[in-house]
Motif scaffolding. Structure first.
Motif, mmCIF file in Angstrom:
data_model
loop_
_atom_site.group_PDB
_atom_site.id
_atom_site.type_symbol
_atom_site.label_atom_id
_atom_site.label_comp_id
_atom_site.label_asym_id
_atom_site.label_seq_id
_atom_site.Cartn_x
_atom_site.Cartn_y
_atom_site.Cartn_z
ATOM 1 N N ALA A 43 0.766 -1.308 0.048
ATOM 2 C CA ALA A 43 0.116 0.087 -0.106
ATOM 3 C C ALA A 43 0.927 1.338 0.077
ATOM 4 N N ARG A 44 2.183 1.029 0.012
ATOM 5 C CA ARG A 44 3.197 2.074 0.183
ATOM 6 C C ARG A 44 2.630 3.383 1.216
ATOM 7 N N SER A 45 2.604 4.675 0.949
ATOM 8 C CA SER A 45 2.413 5.537 1.781
ATOM 9 C C SER A 45 0.898 5.604 2.097
ATOM 10 N N SER A 46 -0.026 4.887 1.521
ATOM 11 C CA SER A 46 -1.408 4.667 1.913
ATOM 12 C C SER A 46 -1.557 4.090 3.336
ATOM 13 N N CYS A 47 -0.481 3.626 3.431
ATOM 14 C CA CYS A 47 -0.348 2.631 4.860
ATOM 15 C C CYS A 47 -0.154 3.722 6.186
ATOM 16 N N VAL A 190 7.715 -1.745 5.077
ATOM 17 C CA VAL A 190 6.569 -1.405 3.977
ATOM 18 C C VAL A 190 6.043 -2.739 3.755
ATOM 19 N N HIS A 191 4.374 -2.968 3.752
ATOM 20 C CA HIS A 191 4.144 -4.230 3.945
ATOM 21 C C HIS A 191 3.026 -4.464 2.775
ATOM 22 N N ALA A 192 2.870 -5.794 2.610
ATOM 23 C CA ALA A 192 2.286 -6.381 1.198
ATOM 24 C C ALA A 192 1.443 -7.454 1.642
ATOM 25 N N MET A 193 0.202 -7.270 1.197
ATOM 26 C CA MET A 193 -0.690 -8.423 1.383
ATOM 27 C C MET A 193 -1.750 -8.434 0.417
ATOM 28 N N ILE A 249 -15.217 11.994 3.340
ATOM 29 C CA ILE A 249 -14.247 11.033 2.665
ATOM 30 C C ILE A 249 -12.858 11.333 3.144
ATOM 31 N N VAL A 250 -12.271 10.495 3.687
ATOM 32 C CA VAL A 250 -10.597 10.503 4.102
ATOM 33 C C VAL A 250 -9.862 9.558 3.300
ATOM 34 N N ALA A 251 -9.040 10.403 2.540
ATOM 35 C CA ALA A 251 -8.268 9.651 1.443
ATOM 36 C C ALA A 251 -6.612 9.843 1.682
ATOM 37 N N LYS A 252 -5.868 8.555 1.321
ATOM 38 C CA LYS A 252 -4.372 8.812 1.120
ATOM 39 C C LYS A 252 -3.855 7.916 0.052
ATOM 40 N N GLY A 253 -3.307 8.796 -0.629
ATOM 41 C CA GLY A 253 -2.680 8.122 -1.990
ATOM 42 C C GLY A 253 -1.192 7.352 -1.272
ATOM 43 N N GLY A 254 -0.729 6.383 -2.252
ATOM 44 C CA GLY A 254 0.679 5.611 -1.974
ATOM 45 C C GLY A 254 1.379 5.649 -3.324
ATOM 46 N N ALA A 255 2.664 5.627 -3.304
ATOM 47 C CA ALA A 255 3.354 5.378 -4.517
ATOM 48 C C ALA A 255 3.090 4.075 -5.381
ATOM 49 N N GLU A 256 3.219 4.165 -6.631
ATOM 50 C CA GLU A 256 3.118 3.084 -7.410
ATOM 51 C C GLU A 256 1.667 2.905 -7.739
ATOM 52 N N GLY A 257 0.791 3.872 -7.916
ATOM 53 C CA GLY A 257 -0.612 3.791 -8.000
ATOM 54 C C GLY A 257 -1.375 2.940 -7.125
ATOM 55 N N PHE A 258 -1.517 3.529 -5.915
ATOM 56 C CA PHE A 258 -2.235 2.932 -4.722
ATOM 57 C C PHE A 258 -3.082 4.181 -4.303
#
Length: 332
Positions: A43-47, A190-193, A249-258
């Motif tokens: 999720a990159r920075s969305s996390c 950084v975490h992946a799932m 709506i609370v939103a958070k973008g992340g790198a690599e299109g997340f």
């Protein structure tokens, strides 16, 4: 093959972007989707809102006299404008540390205006200008509040990083051993799932089913009240989405299109992943999905009109194409 997002140039579809979407209700159940729900991704920075949970629960904000504007910056990928640098500096000053204690590295600010003003002043770049400096300052505040070693806060076995991993496991339902860990652009774990697990994790911010509910509600409120600190004053989609919806709506973008978002009114969370990592597809995809879900009003959509079908511009500033989202969500 039908495109998820097509990028036009004149009468030709020049490029396509593939992607996936997962929508979950407040109970964490997938209620709509597009594409592969089991796509395994960071999720990159969305996390960052999740990474901030242990910081809030440590009592660091109260211990050091920090408020929700500082908390919003801890969840930010900011544009390094003066307001961002000032808030990050305040966090560090309150805990008795300086920019030299941040391990996030140095890069040119996302805000060209901010960078050009720094050049005019002859000001040198430092880690305080990194878009992740708020997150890292928050992590150092956790260390100061709990007595953990601030010099190793970015290491995977550090108490803070272990607390983040446990929290993510709890709210996503994914065992810690099944969450894969890499190194983010700023140096911390950084975490992946699977995408469905990310939707479940962000859905836990809505309602009170989690033991972390108090911290998560405070994080949502801080981001919703200070959207410009989460991104920037202009040309930041997550900021503009929060502004247009008045923080509903609370939103958070992340790198690599997340991108992750939480609709506090409808009790819905949504995550979007562009498979080739190109973030230009995120705004039109997000707005089409929200529109199809009935989760955005006509007035809110109008306020975000430049993002609905973003223009492709050439170096003359002339519109030569469009970025168009074309898909239908499947209901579960």
């Amino acid at each position: 093959m039908k495109p998820f997002v097509r990028v036009t140039r004149g009468p030709v579809d020049e490029s396509w972007h593939a992607g996936a979407i997962a929508v979950a209700n407040a109970e964490g159940e997938i209620v709509a989707h597009y594409g592969d729900l089991d796509f395994f991704t960071f999720a990159r920075s969305s996390c960052k809102p999740i990474q901030a949970i242990p910081v809030v629960e440590s009592g660091a904000l109260e211990t050091f006299g920090l408020d929700d504007s500082h908390l919003a910056l801890m969840c930010a990928s900011h544009s390094s404008e003066p307001m961002h640098v000032e808030k990050a500096s305040q966090i560090l000053q309150s805990i008795g540390l300086g920019p030299e204690h941040l391990v996030c590295g140095v890069h040119v600010p996302h805000s060209r205006d901010a960078y050009e003003e720094m050049v005019r002043r002859g000001e040198a770049l430092s880690a305080i200008h990194n878009n992740c400096s708020g997150k890292h300052a928050g992590m150092l505040a956790y260390c100061r509040a709990t007595g953990a070693d601030p010099s190793t806060y970015a290491e995977p076995n550090h108490p803070l990083q272990q607390a983040i991993l446990r929290t993510l496991s709890e709210i996503s339902g994914v065992p810690t051993e099944d969450i894969r860990i890499g190194v983010d652009g700023c140096g911390v774990p950084v975490h992946a799932m699977p995408l469905r697990a990310w939707a479940r994790a962000f859905a836990s911010f809505i309602g009170d089913r989690s033991t972390h509910a108090a911290a998560m509600q405070r994080i949502l409120a801080a981001m919703g009240r200070h959207p410009e600190l989460v991104g920037g004053s202009r040309d930041r989609f997550d900021t503009d989405l929060m502004r247009a919806t008045n923080g509903r709506i609370v939103a958070k973008g992340g790198a690599e299109g997340f991108l992750a978002l939480m609709d506090t009114a409808s009790g819905m969370a949504m995550v979007v992943k562009i498979l080739d990592g190109n973030a230009r597809a995120i705004p039109p995809v997000t707005l089409k999905a929200l529109n199809d879900l009935g989760a955005i009003s006509e007035a809110e959509r109008d306020a975000l009109k430049p993002y609905v079908e973003p223009a492709v511009l050439n170096t003359q500033g002339r519109e030569v194409g469009r970025i168009i989202a074309e898909f239908s969500l499947s209901e579960r």
